[in-house]
Design an enzyme around this catalytic site. Structure first.
Site, PDB file in Angstrom:
ATOM      1  N   LYS A   1      -8.627  -7.028  -7.254  1.00  0.00           N
ATOM      2  CA  LYS A   1      -9.514  -7.789  -6.551  1.00  0.00           C
ATOM      3  C   LYS A   1     -10.532  -8.479  -7.502  1.00  0.00           C
ATOM      4  O   LYS A   1     -11.339  -9.209  -6.983  1.00  0.00           O
ATOM      5  CB  LYS A   1     -10.136  -7.113  -5.266  1.00  0.00           C
ATOM      6  CG  LYS A   1      -9.137  -6.987  -4.189  1.00  0.00           C
ATOM      7  CD  LYS A   1      -9.818  -5.902  -3.067  1.00  0.00           C
ATOM      8  CE  LYS A   1      -9.900  -4.392  -3.512  1.00  0.00           C
ATOM      9  NZ  LYS A   1      -8.441  -3.947  -3.586  1.00  0.00           N
TER      10      LYS A   1
ATOM     11  N   VAL B   1      -6.284  -8.326   0.018  1.00  0.00           N
ATOM     12  CA  VAL B   1      -6.843  -8.098   1.349  1.00  0.00           C
ATOM     13  C   VAL B   1      -5.783  -7.713   2.447  1.00  0.00           C
ATOM     14  O   VAL B   1      -4.858  -8.509   2.627  1.00  0.00           O
ATOM     15  CB  VAL B   1      -7.763  -9.223   1.882  1.00  0.00           C
ATOM     16  CG1 VAL B   1      -8.348  -9.146   3.465  1.00  0.00           C
ATOM     17  CG2 VAL B   1      -8.764  -9.896   0.938  1.00  0.00           C
TER      18      VAL B   1
ATOM     19  N   LEU C   1      -0.372  -7.058   4.646  1.00  0.00           N
ATOM     20  CA  LEU C   1      -0.502  -7.899   5.632  1.00  0.00           C
ATOM     21  C   LEU C   1      -0.731  -9.229   5.258  1.00  0.00           C
ATOM     22  O   LEU C   1      -1.163  -9.549   4.332  1.00  0.00           O
ATOM     23  CB  LEU C   1      -1.720  -7.448   6.431  1.00  0.00           C
ATOM     24  CG  LEU C   1      -1.917  -6.188   7.125  1.00  0.00           C
ATOM     25  CD1 LEU C   1      -3.013  -5.761   7.849  1.00  0.00           C
ATOM     26  CD2 LEU C   1      -0.577  -6.016   8.525  1.00  0.00           C
TER      27      LEU C   1
ATOM     28  N   GLU D   1      -8.783   3.983  -4.091  1.00  0.00           N
ATOM     29  CA  GLU D   1      -8.737   3.605  -5.323  1.00  0.00           C
ATOM     30  C   GLU D   1      -8.608   5.000  -6.284  1.00  0.00           C
ATOM     31  O   GLU D   1      -9.056   6.059  -5.968  1.00  0.00           O
ATOM     32  CB  GLU D   1      -9.777   2.774  -5.859  1.00  0.00           C
ATOM     33  CG  GLU D   1      -9.799   1.337  -5.263  1.00  0.00           C
ATOM     34  CD  GLU D   1      -8.685   0.391  -5.801  1.00  0.00           C
ATOM     35  OE1 GLU D   1      -8.081   0.893  -6.712  1.00  0.00           O
ATOM     36  OE2 GLU D   1      -8.655  -0.617  -4.967  1.00  0.00           O
TER      37      GLU D   1
ATOM     38  N   ASP E   1     -15.651  -2.418  -2.443  1.00  0.00           N
ATOM     39  CA  ASP E   1     -14.275  -2.957  -2.269  1.00  0.00           C
ATOM     40  C   ASP E   1     -14.128  -3.776  -1.010  1.00  0.00           C
ATOM     41  O   ASP E   1     -13.493  -4.741  -1.141  1.00  0.00           O
ATOM     42  CB  ASP E   1     -13.299  -1.560  -2.125  1.00  0.00           C
ATOM     43  CG  ASP E   1     -11.678  -2.095  -2.153  1.00  0.00           C
ATOM     44  OD1 ASP E   1     -11.443  -2.538  -3.013  1.00  0.00           O
ATOM     45  OD2 ASP E   1     -11.119  -1.743  -1.228  1.00  0.00           O
TER      46      ASP E   1
ATOM     47  N   LYS F   1     -13.194  -8.031  -0.467  1.00  0.00           N
ATOM     48  CA  LYS F   1     -12.173  -8.312   0.226  1.00  0.00           C
ATOM     49  C   LYS F   1     -12.750  -9.491   1.288  1.00  0.00           C
ATOM     50  O   LYS F   1     -11.993 -10.532   1.396  1.00  0.00           O
ATOM     51  CB  LYS F   1     -11.887  -7.211   1.159  1.00  0.00           C
ATOM     52  CG  LYS F   1     -10.836  -6.292   0.493  1.00  0.00           C
ATOM     53  CD  LYS F   1     -10.401  -5.060   0.985  1.00  0.00           C
ATOM     54  CE  LYS F   1      -9.635  -4.369   0.380  1.00  0.00           C
ATOM     55  NZ  LYS F   1      -9.031  -3.111   1.101  1.00  0.00           N
TER      56      LYS F   1
ATOM     57  N   GLY G   1      -2.047   2.181   1.162  1.00  0.00           N
ATOM     58  CA  GLY G   1      -0.864   2.923   1.049  1.00  0.00           C
ATOM     59  C   GLY G   1       0.043   2.106  -0.107  1.00  0.00           C
ATOM     60  O   GLY G   1       0.068   0.965  -0.072  1.00  0.00           O
TER      61      GLY G   1
END
Length: 815
Positions: free
Chosen positions: A579, A609, A613, A667, A678, A682, A797
């Site tokens: 990111k 992000v 998804l 992380e 983090d 995002k 995950g």
């Protein structure tokens, strides 16, 4: 009668010659044969070297002669029984002595004339044909040797003599009319002037010898035996997927041969073309293979494009200026100059305005051509009517060839589009009126990429090869490679995408394999790789210059993210779950997006992000369709959601954070997740993708961690601080219980302002029942006003993150 020609690789040594003898023996059972042979492999090069050394007064030419002698004597000894070797060995030695005498003359005079060079070069074919004829006579006495110089007569243009067909055809016809031997073995390449001086037929002369004889005797067929299974759709040494061409017309074969197809020398076709004699190209080492048949028959059902060929080491010369417009004779003067310098023009194109003319020649002729042209147009150049000749070197000509191309629209556009998508710059274009050939000039360093890209588009059923350069093989990286390995066949069979991993790197080691790394044993190969270096990784990716290259960043490393610009500028796509780049300074984010468009290199970061998804993709589609995002509410950290869903009176905050790391939800440095940075990154990325300009320092970040925890510099001290401040975290949990709420780390954007922080979520809120490691995002837009657009699912995950990266790779494959 059939004419068979065997090239240098076919007669490279005694072992190969035995294969030739077997082929000839089988063929002779059905037909009367003329067998034309080249010099043993590399012998012509050795003869040229010996001649050059001798003319330069270099005594080491004798060592080269010794090498030539040994090669022929060893071959003869292996082919001929010992009892019959003596006189034959003496004959070969006499020929070698004659060669050495000629070279002594060159050494003493310190020069090498074209006439002498032809005589020296003739020894290769004279020796090979003698040995092969003697070897075949061990099998059958119905075979004779004939010196081609007695049949093929030429002018005195030594080096590339012009055949006198009137005399040669008569001599050939008279010889074969009076000779009833089953097999006639002749040397290729060599001929003789009308006054009896040895001459040669130039590069590919053995093919030409065979064709001259075939044409003169109206042979049933000319067979060219070489080391490949015929003519290919592209050079198989460069394009691994190249396929043999079963049938091809004379004109197509000439085009492909002119543009570098090495199995056939272009002038070869002329003598048989006039007689409509088919040419069959076969493989000495796979005689059962079908080969390529060259004839006048062209089927309308044949592939539109028959082949893709190329010529290396090209220079482009451009002559331009207003003084050429409407001035008759400019082109004639240009080509006359080149003709006088004996420079062959390979490629021509001229602007319709007559303002410029562009020609392609060999690099070796470029300096001479430039000087000659500038001299010829010296007056016009001095008057500024014409610019000095402009030279571009180290280029390559690529040509699409096909008899049926003239009947199909859009081939040029398809060719140029395919090259453009891979950032192959086209320097010049030419297409003949016959539309049998479309030629382009490109940079020589791009030739491999260009050939493979075009071949993929025109010959491989639209199968697209993706070449991945993967950096980072931790938990997510391992899952990503595992997914590629398990889905490889499906991707190729169903989606027509062939995914190859070309490079892998972790923080210690890196490996490269241009043909693709084996995904069964990649980990052991990587452990033995070279030391990892981002600079060397970038350098090797650029040097390989493969089509459809994708850099896959599966790290959280800032230095790696800084390399994206270099990859994009090389038209190498970037897929990343890192990111840092997209949440860096806004100007850098915009520059990367701009470079992606400029160099036609996708820059995809869906997993920035929500892991796997489709959050970013959804935002892109909303904006592209004209919608406008006004408000975003989200739980964007699967790791924090997992932590706060499992933190209770029975599980300490320290233990839950440890477990999140074990399961791969955080992380490597868990403070990145728990500090809120983090999540801030995002929401920033979502804000930017929604069309707003914002930097990370504009996002309010209210950390729930004590200052001492935030100040730690390593994981050991961080986890120790969590134990030390256990009461602080228990207090937060008890406050949530008292408010009948659940703890969620929420990111928000509204009215140009953004924040991230821990919130107490009541039971009636959509975030309250968010379980496990799930993420949830609510988008309020012009179209989603009362009820927001909701995206929900696993947001952390290794497996889901890897699948998101994989999905981005497939998106590129489907472009």
């Amino acid at each position: 009668m059939k004419v068979l020609k065997f090239g240098g690789t076919s007669v490279a040594n005694a072992q190969n010659i035995k294969l030739v003898l077997e082929i000839v023996n089988q063929k002779a059972k059905q037909d009367q044969l003329v067998v034309v042979v080249s010099a043993l492999s590399k012998v012509t090069d050795l003869l040229q070297l010996a001649a050059a050394k001798a003319a330069a007064n270099d005594e080491s030419f004798r060592e080269v002669v010794g090498e030539i002698e040994k090669k022929h004597l060893d071959t003869l000894k292996e082919l001929i029984p010992v009892s019959e070797q003596s006189s034959l060995l003496s004959h070969v030695k006499r020929i070698i002595n004659h060669l050495e005498t000629l070279l002594d003359g060159c050494f003493l005079l310190g020069e090498l004339s074209p006439r002498t060079a032809d005589t020296i070069l003739s020894f290769g074919e004279l020796l090979s044909s003698f040995i092969i004829a003697q070897a075949y006579q061990q099998i059958s006495k119905d075979a004779v040797y004939k010196d081609s110089r007695e049949l093929i007569k030429t002018d005195n243009n030594f080096g590339k003599a012009v055949v006198n067909f009137e005399v040669s055809n008569k001599l050939i016809q008279e010889y074969f009319a009076s000779n009833e031997s089953k097999i006639n073995i002749l040397p290729g390449f060599i001929a003789q002037t009308l006054d009896g001086i040895t001459s040669t037929l130039g590069r590919g002369g053995s093919d030409y010898t065979a064709a001259i004889i075939a044409g003169a005797i109206d042979a049933e067929q000319l067979e060219i035996w070489t080391d490949v299974n015929g003519m290919f759709t592209a050079n198989p040494k460069i394009v691994k997927q190249a396929q043999p061409i079963a049938n091809i017309s004379y004109q197509e074969a000439m085009e492909l041969s002119h543009f570098g197809a090495k199995v056939l020398y272009p002038p070869t076709i002329q003598p048989v073309l006039r007689k409509n004699i088919p040419i069959l190209i076969k493989n000495t080492f796979e005689p059962e293979a079908e080969g390529t048949l060259i004839s006048s028959q062209v089927s309308s059902k044949d592939t539109v494009v028959k082949g893709i060929s190329h010529i290396d080491h090209i220079s482009l010369l451009t002559l331009e200026g207003p003084g050429m417009i409407g001035v008759a004779g400019s082109s004639r003067r240009l080509f006359e100059v080149l003709s006088q310098e004996k420079i062959n023009v390979i490629f021509i194109t001229q602007a319709s305005s007559e303002h410029s003319i562009c020609i392609g020649i060999l690099n070796s002729d470029a300096d001479n051509a430039e000087a000659a042209i500038n001299r010829a147009f010296e007056i016009e150049i001095s008057q500024n009517k014409i610019d000095p000749c402009y030279v571009e070197k180290d280029l390559c000509i690529i040509a699409l060839v096909g008899e049926n191309m003239k009947n199909h629209q859009g081939l040029s556009g398809r060719m140029f589009s395919t090259l453009g998508k891979n950032n192959v710059n086209i320097r010049a274009i030419a297409q003949g009126a016959s539309e049998r050939n479309i030629s382009t000039v490109i940079n020589e360093r791009d030739v491999k990429k260009a050939l493979n890209t075009l071949h993929e588009n025109f010959f491989e059923e639209n199968t697209k090869q993706l070449n991945l350069f993967v950096m980072g093989v931790g938990n997510v990286g391992e899952k990503f490679i595992e997914q590629i390995h398990s889905q490889k066949k499906f991707l190729k069979d169903v989606l027509k995408i062939n995914v190859r991993v070309i490079a892998l790197s972790n923080s210690r080691k890196m490996i490269f394999d241009e043909d693709g790394i084996s995904l069964k044993s990649w980990d052991s190969a990587l452990s033995e790789g070279e030391p990892a270096s981002i600079e060397e990784f970038i350098k090797k990716a650029k040097e390989l210059n493969l089509r459809n290259s994708i850099f896959v960043d599966i790290t959280a490393n800032a230095t790696v993210s800084e390399a994206y610009e270099k990859f994009l500028k090389e038209s190498i796509a970037v897929v990343t779950c890192n990111k840092i780049a997209c949440s860096s300074a806004y100007d850098n984010y915009k520059k990367l997006k701009s470079l992606s468009r400029q160099y036609n290199a996708p820059f995809l970061f869906e997993t920035n992000v929500g892991a796997g998804l489709p959050i970013i993709d959804t935002v892109k589609n909303l904006i592209a369709s004209g919608d406008k995002v006004h408000k975003i509410q989200a739980v964007l950290s699967g790791s924090l959601n997992f932590i706060f869903n499992n933190f209770d009176e029975n599980n300490s905050f320290h233990d839950v954070v440890k477990e999140a790391g074990v399961q791969g939800f955080t992380e490597p440095d868990p403070k990145i997740d728990l500090s809120g940075i983090d999540v801030a990154r995002k929401i920033l990325i979502l804000i930017r993708e929604s069309g707003y300009e914002m930097d990370i320092d504009a996002i309010a970040n209210e950390s729930f961690l004590p200052a001492e925890c935030l100040a730690t510099t390593n994981n050991e001290d961080f986890f120790a601080s969590l134990i030390k401040h256990a009461a602080h975290f228990e207090g937060i949990y008890k406050e949530a219980l008292a408010k009948d709420s659940r703890l969620k780390y929420v990111a928000q954007f509204e009215n140009g302002k953004a924040s991230v922080g821990l919130q107490f979520i009541p039971k009636d809120h959509p975030f309250y029942n968010l379980e496990g490691k799930d993420n949830i995002v609510l988008f309020y837009t012009d179209r989603y006003v009362d009820q927001p657009l909701l995206i929900k699912g696993a947001g952390a995950g290794a497996a889901v993150t890897a699948s998101g990266i994989f999905a981005d790779v497939i998106r590129i494959g489907n472009v």
